[in-house]
Enzyme design. Structure first.
Site, PDB file in Angstrom:
ATOM      1  N   THR A   1       1.031  -0.512   6.000  1.00 45.66           N
ATOM      2  CA  THR A   1       1.130  -1.308   4.783  1.00 45.66           C
ATOM      3  C   THR A   1       1.348  -2.753   5.202  1.00 45.66           C
ATOM      4  O   THR A   1       1.867  -3.026   6.280  1.00 45.66           O
ATOM      5  CB  THR A   1       2.274  -0.805   3.882  1.00 45.66           C
ATOM      6  OG1 THR A   1       2.258  -1.510   2.646  1.00 45.66           O
ATOM      7  CG2 THR A   1       3.622  -0.963   4.539  1.00 45.66           C
ATOM      8  N   GLY A   2       0.921  -3.686   4.359  1.00 46.48           N
ATOM      9  CA  GLY A   2       1.094  -5.093   4.698  1.00 46.48           C
ATOM     10  C   GLY A   2      -0.216  -5.852   4.652  1.00 46.48           C
ATOM     11  O   GLY A   2      -1.142  -5.481   3.941  1.00 46.48           O
TER      12      GLY A   2
ATOM     13  N   THR B   1       0.845  -1.188   0.000  1.00 46.44           N
ATOM     14  CA  THR B   1       0.000   0.000   0.000  1.00 46.44           C
ATOM     15  C   THR B   1       0.878   1.234   0.000  1.00 46.44           C
ATOM     16  O   THR B   1       1.920   1.250   0.648  1.00 46.44           O
ATOM     17  CB  THR B   1      -0.880   0.003   1.266  1.00 46.44           C
ATOM     18  OG1 THR B   1      -1.742  -1.139   1.226  1.00 46.44           O
ATOM     19  CG2 THR B   1      -1.700   1.260   1.388  1.00 46.44           C
TER      20      THR B   1
ATOM     21  N   THR C   1      -4.468   1.641  -2.618  1.00 47.91           N
ATOM     22  CA  THR C   1      -3.988   0.298  -2.919  1.00 47.91           C
ATOM     23  C   THR C   1      -4.924  -0.401  -3.895  1.00 47.91           C
ATOM     24  O   THR C   1      -6.095  -0.037  -4.027  1.00 47.91           O
ATOM     25  CB  THR C   1      -3.888  -0.550  -1.634  1.00 47.91           C
ATOM     26  OG1 THR C   1      -3.238  -1.778  -1.913  1.00 47.91           O
ATOM     27  CG2 THR C   1      -5.260  -0.837  -1.049  1.00 47.91           C
TER      28      THR C   1
ATOM     29  N   ARG D   1     -13.016  -8.643  -1.434  1.00 48.12           N
ATOM     30  CA  ARG D   1     -12.156  -8.458  -0.272  1.00 48.12           C
ATOM     31  C   ARG D   1     -11.696  -7.013  -0.149  1.00 48.12           C
ATOM     32  O   ARG D   1     -11.304  -6.379  -1.120  1.00 48.12           O
ATOM     33  CB  ARG D   1     -10.940  -9.380  -0.377  1.00 48.12           C
ATOM     34  CG  ARG D   1      -9.954  -9.257   0.812  1.00 48.12           C
ATOM     35  CD  ARG D   1      -8.824  -8.304   0.540  1.00 48.12           C
ATOM     36  NE  ARG D   1      -7.833  -8.270   1.634  1.00 48.12           N
ATOM     37  CZ  ARG D   1      -6.804  -7.434   1.692  1.00 48.12           C
ATOM     38  NH1 ARG D   1      -6.613  -6.565   0.704  1.00 48.12           N
ATOM     39  NH2 ARG D   1      -5.975  -7.445   2.714  1.00 48.12           N
TER      40      ARG D   1
END
Length: 327
Positions: free
Chosen positions: A238-239, A187, A205, A215
């Site tokens: 982010t992640g 992201t 993102t 999702r």
């Protein structure tokens, strides 16, 4: 320069490390640094997004406000087709559809977000329109897309040939269920303080590659992927978004700063909360960045490999934060 391999799987094309070309004038320096001391104006962004942070800094140095800076900054990445995790060219879901998420938040606590939106290159700008032109915070799916058209945004196919071919290759061996270590994604989160001290943030993102249709992760969720409190500071993540949502990660970091922690201490605590909940099962990545009202910054992550950009009067740097797992 590598910057985007967040979840490792070298066996498929889709998880190739992505690189963004940097203009020759930008600093290519990657430094292991301590968090910055107070300075403003300043921009901080997840990943080595030199073009994006340079654009945001251009807005700030010319006297612009932090909201315009973060919007225009992340728009650079949304329009970059070589960036396969944001905007046009983003990797599709398992049905081959590119769906985008984004949010934006200003110094007054106003915020807007779009979730699972198709066919619009700049979801961050649609999110700003949601914030400024409607009584709502979030619009999703077809409703968000229709709103974008009403606001003058043009319809455009977001699936590039490169992303399409990688998706078709992935389909040959994939199972239609979440598979650990196969969704390579990240992201772009950006925070900025302008010359009068106001803080804003944006996050955008295309989500997990080959995600189940519909999702949505943390990125467009205010308090999870992004949170701003102009009295205290801001944070973005982010992640693996599911893990950030479970701890309302960005809000947590801002609240920790409210309690007196530095941005660095707050980011470390935010990551440690996630680690504790997963009881040693750390086969994923989370990275946080944060900034406080004084312009001090911090960053922390689980796995090595995460970098972040800062741009201020001290220069344009690509920074490597400490990580929980040492190599």
């Amino acid at each position: 320069m590598q910057r985007r391999k967040f979840i490792k799987n070298a066996t498929i094309t889709a998880t190739a490390i992505i690189s963004t070309p940097l203009a020759a004038s930008y600093s290519n320096e990657k430094t292991k640094i301590t968090p910055t001391k107070g300075i403003k104006p300043i921009v901080i962004a997840t990943w080595d997004v030199a073009n994006a942070s340079a654009k945001a800094w251009e807005v700030l140095k010319n006297g612009g406000n932090s909201l315009d800076a973060v919007e225009q900054g992340v728009m650079i990445e949304e329009a970059d087709e070589s960036n396969q995790s944001v905007g046009k060219g983003g990797r599709p879901d398992r049905d081959g559809k590119v769906t985008l998420d984004a949010c934006i938040m200003d110094h007054q606590g106003n915020c807007g977000a779009v979730l699972c939106m198709q066919n619009i290159v700049h979801p961050v700008s649609v999110a700003r329109k949601v914030m400024e032109e409607t009584p709502h915070v979030m619009l999703a799916g077809k409703g968000a897309e229709q709103f974008a058209y009403e606001m003058g945004f043009e319809k455009e196919n977001l699936l590039t040939e490169k992303s399409k071919q990688e998706w078709l290759e992935w389909k040959k061996t994939s199972q239609y269920k979440p598979i650990v270590n196969i969704e390579n994604h990240d992201t772009i989160g950006m925070l900025a303080i302008d010359s009068i001290g106001n803080i804003s943030g944006a996050c955008t993102t295309s989500g997990m590659a080959y995600k189940i249709s519909g999702r949505v992760g943390d990125s467009p969720i205010i308090g999870a992927g992004l949170f701003i409190d102009n009295e205290i500071g801001g944070a973005t993540a982010t992640g693996v978004g599911e893990e950030v949502v479970k701890t309302v990660g960005s809000f947590l970091i801002v609240e920790l700063m409210r309690q007196g922690k530095s941005p660095q201490e707050a980011c470390e605590e935010g990551v440690n909360r996630i680690i504790a909940k997963n009881k040693g099962n750390l086969n994923f990545q989370i990275g946080f960045i944060a900034i406080n009202k004084q312009g001090e910054t911090g960053a922390y992550c689980i796995q090595p490999g995460f970098t972040y950009r800062t741009y201020s009067e001290k220069g344009h740097l690509n920074n490597t934060p400490d990580s929980y797992i040492k190599v």
